[in-house]
Design an enzyme around this catalytic site. Structure first.
Site, PDB file in Angstrom:
ATOM      1  N   LYS A 107     -12.199  12.507  12.793  1.00 57.22           N
ATOM      2  CA  LYS A 107     -13.491  12.939  12.256  1.00 57.22           C
ATOM      3  C   LYS A 107     -14.086  13.967  13.202  1.00 57.22           C
ATOM      4  O   LYS A 107     -14.034  13.773  14.426  1.00 57.22           O
ATOM      5  CB  LYS A 107     -14.465  11.752  12.185  1.00 57.22           C
ATOM      6  CG  LYS A 107     -13.963  10.610  11.386  1.00 57.22           C
ATOM      7  CD  LYS A 107     -14.888   9.426  11.567  1.00 57.22           C
ATOM      8  CE  LYS A 107     -14.327   8.239  10.805  1.00 57.22           C
ATOM      9  NZ  LYS A 107     -15.088   7.029  11.022  1.00 57.22           N
ATOM     10  N   TYR A 141       2.129   1.972  -3.352  1.00 58.42           N
ATOM     11  CA  TYR A 141       1.031   2.496  -4.155  1.00 58.42           C
ATOM     12  C   TYR A 141       0.804   3.976  -3.829  1.00 58.42           C
ATOM     13  O   TYR A 141       0.673   4.815  -4.717  1.00 58.42           O
ATOM     14  CB  TYR A 141      -0.223   1.659  -3.887  1.00 58.42           C
ATOM     15  CG  TYR A 141      -1.457   2.163  -4.590  1.00 58.42           C
ATOM     16  CD1 TYR A 141      -1.668   1.885  -5.928  1.00 58.42           C
ATOM     17  CD2 TYR A 141      -2.410   2.914  -3.904  1.00 58.42           C
ATOM     18  CE1 TYR A 141      -2.796   2.356  -6.576  1.00 58.42           C
ATOM     19  CE2 TYR A 141      -3.538   3.383  -4.541  1.00 58.42           C
ATOM     20  CZ  TYR A 141      -3.735   3.110  -5.880  1.00 58.42           C
ATOM     21  OH  TYR A 141      -4.840   3.587  -6.516  1.00 58.42           O
ATOM     22  N   ASP A 150       0.826  -1.201   0.000  1.00 55.29           N
ATOM     23  CA  ASP A 150       0.000   0.000   0.000  1.00 55.29           C
ATOM     24  C   ASP A 150       0.864   1.257   0.000  1.00 55.29           C
ATOM     25  O   ASP A 150       0.549   2.247  -0.645  1.00 55.29           O
ATOM     26  CB  ASP A 150      -0.904   0.018   1.238  1.00 55.29           C
ATOM     27  CG  ASP A 150      -1.975  -1.046   1.151  1.00 55.29           C
ATOM     28  OD1 ASP A 150      -1.996  -1.772   0.134  1.00 55.29           O
ATOM     29  OD2 ASP A 150      -2.776  -1.156   2.094  1.00 55.29           O
ATOM     30  N   LYS A 170      -7.484   3.531  11.472  1.00 53.43           N
ATOM     31  CA  LYS A 170      -7.910   3.305  10.097  1.00 53.43           C
ATOM     32  C   LYS A 170      -7.567   1.853   9.771  1.00 53.43           C
ATOM     33  O   LYS A 170      -6.405   1.463   9.721  1.00 53.43           O
ATOM     34  CB  LYS A 170      -7.155   4.255   9.163  1.00 53.43           C
ATOM     35  CG  LYS A 170      -7.513   4.077   7.718  1.00 53.43           C
ATOM     36  CD  LYS A 170      -7.097   5.307   6.941  1.00 53.43           C
ATOM     37  CE  LYS A 170      -6.853   5.059   5.477  1.00 53.43           C
ATOM     38  NZ  LYS A 170      -7.767   4.203   4.783  1.00 53.43           N
ATOM     39  N   CYS A 202      41.471  -8.075  -1.119  1.00 52.01           N
ATOM     40  CA  CYS A 202      42.786  -8.734  -1.211  1.00 52.01           C
ATOM     41  C   CYS A 202      43.040  -9.333  -2.589  1.00 52.01           C
ATOM     42  O   CYS A 202      44.093  -9.909  -2.824  1.00 52.01           O
ATOM     43  CB  CYS A 202      42.900  -9.810  -0.136  1.00 52.01           C
ATOM     44  SG  CYS A 202      41.832 -11.218  -0.461  1.00 52.01           S
TER      45      CYS A 202
HETATM   46  S1  IVH Z   1     -14.616   6.825   7.686  1.00 46.90           S
HETATM   47  C1  IVH Z   1     -16.224   8.999   3.709  1.00 46.90           C
HETATM   48  N1  IVH Z   1     -13.252   5.443   9.354  1.00 46.90           N
HETATM   49  O1  IVH Z   1     -10.510   3.922   4.630  1.00 46.90           O
HETATM   50  C2  IVH Z   1     -15.503   7.876   4.198  1.00 46.90           C
HETATM   51  N2  IVH Z   1     -12.997   4.951   7.056  1.00 46.90           N
HETATM   52  O2  IVH Z   1      -9.035   5.472   2.691  1.00 46.90           O
HETATM   53  C3  IVH Z   1     -15.851   7.591   5.595  1.00 46.90           C
HETATM   54  N3  IVH Z   1     -11.452   3.101   6.609  1.00 46.90           N
HETATM   55  O3  IVH Z   1     -13.123   4.224   2.367  1.00 46.90           O
HETATM   56  C4  IVH Z   1     -14.966   6.560   6.051  1.00 46.90           C
HETATM   57  N4  IVH Z   1     -10.979   2.672   8.694  1.00 46.90           N
HETATM   58  O4  IVH Z   1     -12.840   2.016   3.658  1.00 46.90           O
HETATM   59  C5  IVH Z   1     -13.527   5.649   8.063  1.00 46.90           C
HETATM   60  N5  IVH Z   1     -12.117   4.282  10.965  1.00 46.90           N
HETATM   61  C6  IVH Z   1     -12.413   4.475   9.705  1.00 46.90           C
HETATM   62  C7  IVH Z   1     -11.834   3.712   8.689  1.00 46.90           C
HETATM   63  C8  IVH Z   1     -12.148   3.977   7.358  1.00 46.90           C
HETATM   64  C9  IVH Z   1     -10.783   2.324   7.443  1.00 46.90           C
HETATM   65  C10 IVH Z   1     -11.396   2.974   5.150  1.00 46.90           C
HETATM   66  C11 IVH Z   1     -12.684   3.150   4.442  1.00 46.90           C
HETATM   67  C12 IVH Z   1     -12.456   4.332   3.548  1.00 46.90           C
HETATM   68  C13 IVH Z   1     -10.975   4.271   3.370  1.00 46.90           C
HETATM   69  C14 IVH Z   1     -10.388   5.578   2.932  1.00 46.90           C
END
Ligand code: IVH
Length: 687
Positions: free
Chosen positions: A292, A37, A34, A119, A413
């Site tokens: 968030k 990428y 990842d 995440k 050597c």
């Molecule tokens: S919130 C609008 N919370 O990461 C998107 N996403 O790279 C709201 N993901 O598409 C997603 N852990 O598949 C959210 N704690 C988390 C997450 C999470 C993994 C993924 C999800 C998202 C992608 C974005």
């Protein structure tokens, strides 16, 4: 770069990104990590920022996720399933917060709360419930349309089929389907047994398991689900994210954890750092933190780009991989004569660490990688491991490139290099005269597990060797002799040395004079004779004198065979170590006796009890231990005569697996090595 070059570069990046997207999203078989990428996307984004008028119509920056394959029925997402914006540094997080404040007109002294959570590296899914009943489950797909995977999703235990408590008539819950690391290992072992290719990582295993035409296959794998977001709702489920979390939980969903409600940047970064440091304790893969906004009334006001909403951002963990240019290859000579090709790289920074060199291991590895000098290579640095070259990007190979030529002669050597029959390593066998080897042997001799002479590191050894002050281990002890004033003066004349550092060195050398026989043997740096082997040998002689006497007779005819026969009687000692040991003393006999004149050699202290179950057993440890530290467990095992190794082989008797065991676990299963957990292992030590 001129305009043509930029367009060419952008085109290459687009085709690479599309290629890897297809492997990742449609085939579940990625070829790159990842982080690699992400590097491609960052390069693409940076070029687009620098040259906005050259952005290609099919730029990956405007897309989310995958294009679809046709196996499953399509489902349109009424509320698009977007991705997240990425940040990589603390500064970028700060900028994100400031931008959000400005947008919402929230001034600095007003709180703006963020919910921080891991995440997860899985695949996102959306679940639609009507009157509390699960009626549809779908993948994200390209964000607008996903695949209907309802039958498969129904087999996931974590996903409620009927909701509990209070819920809106219609509710769409979104979250991540994932596979725990332990389940990932289990599935891969089964795949090995069934001659199927293994999954590259838990994310692919999760994706591969969900996108199965036969839902029995999905059911046979233990998938997890964390709910973290929502789509269409017939009525609101809270005013703040924390409230929504509680309500979703009451409906029967698993939530992402750990979580923290943060009042400011400092708290967010603290959470990030804490999770980053402790991520190996989680049984699932995470690749960063998501922040968030807690107050949901901001969400609509902030809106979204085509790619991601503005109410949240991800803070990715440092990449373990980066792209750079292979400038040259140098050949290093190790203390046992092994020639290691080392990649000289255009310096790059990976995860905050500057990297200029990476190991290429051996000649076969260079052929396997197929690299040439001038290539753009991806380099991986994980934890404390030496950086490695993983592959190269064929499209970026320059016309002016140069093949890597492995030398026929030792770069130090100049003697002819040799490759033994069953070995991948090419060696310089001139061990008594090759300066680089001798320096390596000396560095090993003074190192921590050997004579542990403080004040002599690689730099000092190299200088003292080059100035003819230390040519063999015994010379180190000459420094201490009263009458050798000239040596002390020579050292004091070198830059970096003063009266204090010299007197500290002398103290350290004095302390090092008392050694047990196993340490002495180990410190000589004999190939195939590590600390464990040196202990086994020492233990099998009544005392250190009898071993030394044996070495003394080596020059006498027949005594070599006699010595070899004697060593062969020792349990746990292989022929490789035996021949290497005997050859060493034949070649370096004089050096050895010069050295031991200065030493007080004691016998191996604790005579071990060979009736202990673990005596002579070859043991490998993997994973994280809960009750004792790894060093303590190893010491305990060595005390009762166990032989510790770092790699699984068909000689291994036991693998002790802690939490989150890695690849060693899979290999041990393959080789039918017996595997036990920490608890059972410790029971061998109970009285
Ligand atoms: S919130 C609008 N919370 O990461 C998107 N996403 O790279 C709201 N993901 O598409 C997603 N852990 O598949 C959210 N704690 C988390 C997450 C999470 C993994 C993924 C999800 C998202 C992608 C974005």
């Amino acid at each position: 770069m001129n305009k043509e070059d930029v367009i060419k570069h952008l085109k290459i990046l687009v085709s690479q990104i599309e290629y890897h997207d297809n492997l990742y999203y449609n085939m579940d078989l990625p070829e790159i990590s990842d982080a690699e990428y992400d590097q491609l996307r960052i390069q693409n984004k940076n070029l687009e920022i620098e040259f906005p008028d050259l952005v290609l119509p099919n730029s990956p920056s405007n897309k989310v996720g995958s294009s679809l394959t046709s196996t499953f029925n399509k489902v349109s997402h009424v509320v698009p399933m977007l991705s997240l914006g990425n940040t990589f540094t603390n500064k970028e997080v700060e900028e994100y917060i400031n931008k959000t404040r400005r947008f919402l007109k929230i001034n600095q002294n007003e709180n703006m709360e963020f919910v921080a959570e891991p995440k997860i590296d899985g695949l996102s899914a959306t679940l639609i419930y009507k009157n509390g009943k699960l009626i549809l489950g779908a993948t994200r797909g390209d964000g607008k349309q996903g695949e209907n995977i309802t039958d498969n999703i129904k087999t996931i235990e974590d996903i409620p089929k009927t909701l509990k408590g209070k819920y809106p008539e219609e509710i769409e819950i979104r979250g991540e389907i994932f596979i725990s690391n332990s389940e990932f290992e289990r599935i891969n072992i089964l795949r090995i047994q069934n001659s199927l290719p293994q999954f590259a990582n838990p994310r692919n295993a999760a994706a591969g398991s969900v996108r199965q035409l036969d839902s029995k296959v999905t059911a046979s794998r233990k998938l997890g689900f964390f709910a973290y977001s929502w789509g269409l709702l017939s009525s609101p489920i809270g005013k703040s994210l924390m409230e929504v979390r509680q309500n979703i939980k009451n409906m029967g969903f698993n939530l992402n954890h750990p979580v923290r409600l943060c009042l400011d940047l400092h708290e967010m970064l603290q959470f990030y750092e804490n999770i980053y440091q402790n991520r190996s304790n989680l049984d699932f893969d995470i690749d960063g933190i998501v922040y968030k906004l807690n107050n949901l009334s901001y969400y609509d006001r902030l809106g979204a780009t085509g790619h991601s909403p503005r109410y949240a951002v991800s803070h990715k963990f440092p990449p373990e991989v980066g792209l750079t240019i292979l400038n040259d290859v140098k050949f290093q000579i190790g203390r046992t004569g092994a020639i290691t090709p080392v990649a000289e790289l255009k310096p790059l920074t990976i995860g905050g660490v500057r990297i200029q060199r990476a190991s290429l291991h051996n000649k076969d590895e260079i052929s396997r990688l197929g690299i040439v000098i001038g290539d753009t290579v991806s380099v991986k640095r994980a934890g404390d491991v030496i950086p490695q070259v993983i592959n190269y990007i064929p499209d970026l190979r320059p016309k002016k490139n140069r093949a890597i030529v492995f030398p026929d002669n030792c770069p130090s050597c100049h003697s002819l290099l040799k490759r033994e029959n069953d070995e991948v390593i090419i060696r310089c066998i001139n061990s008594s005269k090759c300066s680089e080897q001798i320096k390596g042997q000396l560095v090993h001799f003074v190192s921590r597990n050997a004579f542990n002479i403080e004040g002599l590191g690689e730099k000092q050894i190299v200088e003292l060797f080059d100035r003819n002050i230390i040519k063999e281990p015994a010379d180190i002890f000459l420094i201490n002799l009263e009458m050798k004033k000239d040596i002390k003066e020579k050292i004091l004349g070198l830059s970096g040395w003063g009266a204090l550092s010299l007197s500290n060195l002398i103290k350290s050398i004095n302390n090092a004079k008392n050694q047990s026989i196993d340490k002495v043997i180990y410190s000589l740096g004999i190939r195939h004779v590590g600390l464990g082997t040196a202990k086994i040998i020492s233990k099998n002689y009544i005392n250190s004198e009898s071993f030394i006497a044996k070495v003394r007779t080596l020059a006498i005819s027949n005594s070599r065979e006699n010595f070899i026969e004697e060593l062969r009687q020792i349990n746990g000692l292989g022929d490789k170590a035996i021949f290497s040991l005997v050859a060493y003393f034949q070649i370096h006999e004089k050096k050895f006796f010069n050295l031991i004149k200065f030493l007080n050699i004691s016998d191996l202290l604790s005579m071990q009890d060979d009736s202990h179950y673990l005596y002579g057993k070859r043991i490998v440890f993997t994973g994280k231990f809960e009750f004792l530290s790894r060093t303590e467990i190893k010491n305990k095992s060595e005390k009762v005569g166990a032989l510790i190794s770092s790699q699984i082989s068909n000689k291994t008797d036991i693998l002790v697996a802690g939490l989150n065991p890695g690849a060693k676990y899979t290999k041990a299963k393959q080789l039918l090595v017996s595997i036990i957990n920490e608890d059972s292992f410790l029971s061998y030590f109970k009285e």
